[in-house]
Scaffold this motif. Structure first.
Motif, short mmCIF file in Angstrom:
data_model
loop_
_atom_site.label_atom_id
_atom_site.label_comp_id
_atom_site.label_asym_id
_atom_site.label_seq_id
_atom_site.Cartn_x
_atom_site.Cartn_y
_atom_site.Cartn_z
N ASP A 54 -9.19 -6.14 1.45
CA ASP A 54 -10.02 -5.41 0.16
C ASP A 54 -10.49 -4.06 0.85
N ALA A 55 -10.96 -4.12 2.16
CA ALA A 55 -11.69 -3.01 2.83
C ALA A 55 -10.55 -2.10 3.21
N GLU A 56 -9.46 -2.86 3.89
CA GLU A 56 -8.39 -2.01 4.32
C GLU A 56 -7.82 -1.13 3.31
N VAL A 57 -7.51 -1.61 2.06
CA VAL A 57 -6.84 -0.76 0.91
C VAL A 57 -7.93 0.10 0.44
N ARG A 58 -8.96 -0.27 0.41
CA ARG A 58 -10.14 0.95 -0.19
C ARG A 58 -10.25 2.02 0.91
N GLN A 59 -10.04 1.49 2.24
CA GLN A 59 -10.11 2.59 3.35
C GLN A 59 -9.17 3.57 3.22
N LEU A 60 -7.84 3.02 2.97
CA LEU A 60 -6.71 3.78 2.77
C LEU A 60 -6.66 4.78 1.56
N LEU A 61 -7.31 4.43 0.55
CA LEU A 61 -7.27 5.10 -0.82
C LEU A 61 -8.48 6.31 -0.60
N CYS B 256 -4.78 8.52 0.67
CA CYS B 256 -3.61 7.88 0.34
C CYS B 256 -3.55 7.61 -1.39
N THR B 257 -2.59 8.23 -1.84
CA THR B 257 -2.42 7.75 -3.27
C THR B 257 -1.51 6.70 -3.61
N ARG B 258 -1.52 6.25 -4.68
CA ARG B 258 -0.72 5.07 -5.18
C ARG B 258 0.60 5.31 -5.10
N ASN B 259 1.05 6.57 -5.15
CA ASN B 259 2.41 6.72 -4.90
C ASN B 259 3.07 7.23 -3.63
N THR B 260 2.22 7.23 -2.60
CA THR B 260 2.41 7.19 -1.25
C THR B 260 3.37 6.10 -0.92
N ILE C 211 4.49 -4.21 -0.12
CA ILE C 211 3.82 -5.67 -0.55
C ILE C 211 2.50 -5.77 -0.35
N GLY C 212 1.63 -6.06 -1.23
CA GLY C 212 0.25 -6.48 -0.68
C GLY C 212 -0.53 -4.90 -1.08
N TYR C 213 -0.50 -3.94 -0.81
CA TYR C 213 -1.07 -2.80 -0.80
C TYR C 213 -1.05 -2.31 -2.14
N LYS C 214 0.28 -2.03 -2.88
CA LYS C 214 0.14 -1.60 -4.23
C LYS C 214 -0.37 -2.71 -5.20
N GLU C 215 -0.32 -3.77 -4.85
CA GLU C 215 -0.92 -4.92 -5.72
C GLU C 215 -2.19 -4.86 -5.71
N TRP C 216 -2.89 -4.84 -4.65
CA TRP C 216 -4.40 -4.70 -4.20
C TRP C 216 -5.04 -3.36 -4.93
N ALA C 217 -4.15 -2.37 -4.72
CA ALA C 217 -4.56 -0.85 -5.08
C ALA C 217 -4.80 -1.06 -6.68
N VAL D 173 -8.21 -2.93 -7.10
CA VAL D 173 -9.29 -1.87 -6.78
C VAL D 173 -9.60 -1.03 -7.81
N THR D 174 -8.63 -0.46 -8.41
CA THR D 174 -8.49 0.52 -9.52
C THR D 174 -9.03 -0.06 -10.81
N GLY D 175 -9.04 -1.27 -10.93
CA GLY D 175 -9.60 -2.09 -12.17
C GLY D 175 -8.62 -2.27 -13.22
N GLU D 176 -7.22 -2.18 -12.70
CA GLU D 176 -6.02 -2.41 -13.51
C GLU D 176 -5.78 -4.05 -13.74
N THR D 177 -6.18 -4.87 -12.57
CA THR D 177 -5.80 -6.24 -12.76
C THR D 177 -6.98 -6.86 -12.23
N ARG D 178 -7.24 -8.08 -12.34
CA ARG D 178 -8.29 -8.92 -11.60
C ARG D 178 -7.80 -9.42 -10.25
#
Length: 324
Positions: A224-231, A235-239, A245-251, A254-259
């Motif tokens: 979680d912290a790693e993905v948040r740091q990248l964002l 880093c954008t969602r389209n980078t 795998i792992g980063y796009k789903e966790w992003a 982070v942005t509230g689209e999924t639980r």
């Protein structure tokens, strides 16, 4: 085994989560080698947990190449990797050691084994930009459906979420009027290296349990912290890197689209699918020597020795290659 002046390279391949990194390190320690990573996402700095990048302590003193080459928002192609790998392999040979290429990115391994020159595969920035814009407007599922219309072979091989490669396939189809799969020569010909390939497999149910457990460990280790740091660092969602795998789903979490539980389930499912695709890719090559690991990723003593023997059979080519 007949040796040649071509530099010897041992490749250790197989599906994600099977234990390639550990075996590569153990073989390197046993035969005097250095590891070259063939993982298309481990080239990015700051993407450590989600890519299962080996830690300094896990390397056990074995030099590793191909890690942390570029920033996540930088472009990195197969051609870039081949250039880096060639330099790394040449340096390893000069030191009198065996290059051990370890990873599951099929095109990277194929480029080493077959001497493919991806730099000649011309692209068009405008065409690529068009499909990237299409992705933003219509989403990955619709983008993948467009690929099905023009290149069903590639569409069946690529997951809809692998948008970078889907766009590449669409780009090739538009520019050349032919399928991406038709632009590469899959027949085994041999390349500029004297390459021996070792493949690792595991009981599928055990592999899937291992994949699930690894993801749980990644979450506990700070995904979680790693993905948040990248964002947070731009880093954008389209980078491209964030399509891993792992980063796009966790992003998306982070942005509230999924639980969180939905993100975890999506990553596990996507990783299983990746493992299946990787295994299918490598099974196409009859030159791979296959070995079964147990549910912990360990080889039997006899199989480990057989792999070391395969490595040692080509090491005499190191001195021949150093003289050229």
């Amino acid at each position: 085994m007949k040796t040649a002046s071509r530099a010897p390279v041992l490749c250790i391949v197989g599906p994600t989560g099977v234990g390639k990194s550990h075996v590569g390190i153990e073989v390197a320690r046993a035969v005097g080698g250095e590891v070259v990573s063939a993982d298309s996402m481990q080239v990015y700095r700051g993407m450590d947990i989600g890519t299962a990048k080996v830690t300094q302590s896990e390397t056990q003193g074995v030099p590793h190449h191909g890690l942390d080459l570029v920033e996540p928002n930088e472009s990195f192609t197969v051609a870039n990797w081949v250039t880096h790998a060639d330099v790394a392999i040449a340096g390893i040979i000069r030191r009198g050691r065996l290059p051990i290429v370890v990873g599951g990115t099929g095109l990277y391994i194929r480029a080493i084994v077959e001497d493919l020159d991806f730099a000649r595969q011309a692209g068009s920035a405008s065409v690529r930009a068009k499909w990237e814009a299409y992705l933003l407007e219509h989403g990955s599922a619709q983008l993948h459906r467009r690929l099905c219309e023009v290149d069903l072979t590639s569409a069946n091989r690529l997951h809809p979420n692998d948008t970078r490669r889907v766009i590449r396939a669409l780009e090739v189809a538009e520019l050349r009027g032919q399928e991406l799969s038709q632009t590469y020569e899959w027949r085994a010909k041999g390349g500029r290296y004297n390459a021996v390939q070792v493949g690792l497999v595991m009981d599928r149910a055990a592999l899937y349990r291992r994949v699930d457990a690894r993801l749980d460990a990644m979450v506990a280790a700070g995904l979680d912290a790693e993905v948040r740091q990248l964002l947070d660092t731009g880093c954008t969602r389209n980078t491209t890197a964030m399509q891993a795998i792992g980063y796009k789903e966790w992003a998306a979490y982070v942005t509230g689209e999924t639980r969180e539980e939905e993100a975890v389930a999506a990553i596990k499912q996507a990783t299983r699918r990746l493992a299946k695709r990787q295994l299918s890719w490598f099974l196409r090559d009859e030159r791979v020597h296959w070995f079964t690991v147990d549910q912990t990723g360990a080889l039997s003593a006899n199989d480990f020795q057989t792999i070391c023997d395969l490595a040692l059979q080509i090491t005499e080519g190191i001195e021949l290659a150093r003289r050229e």
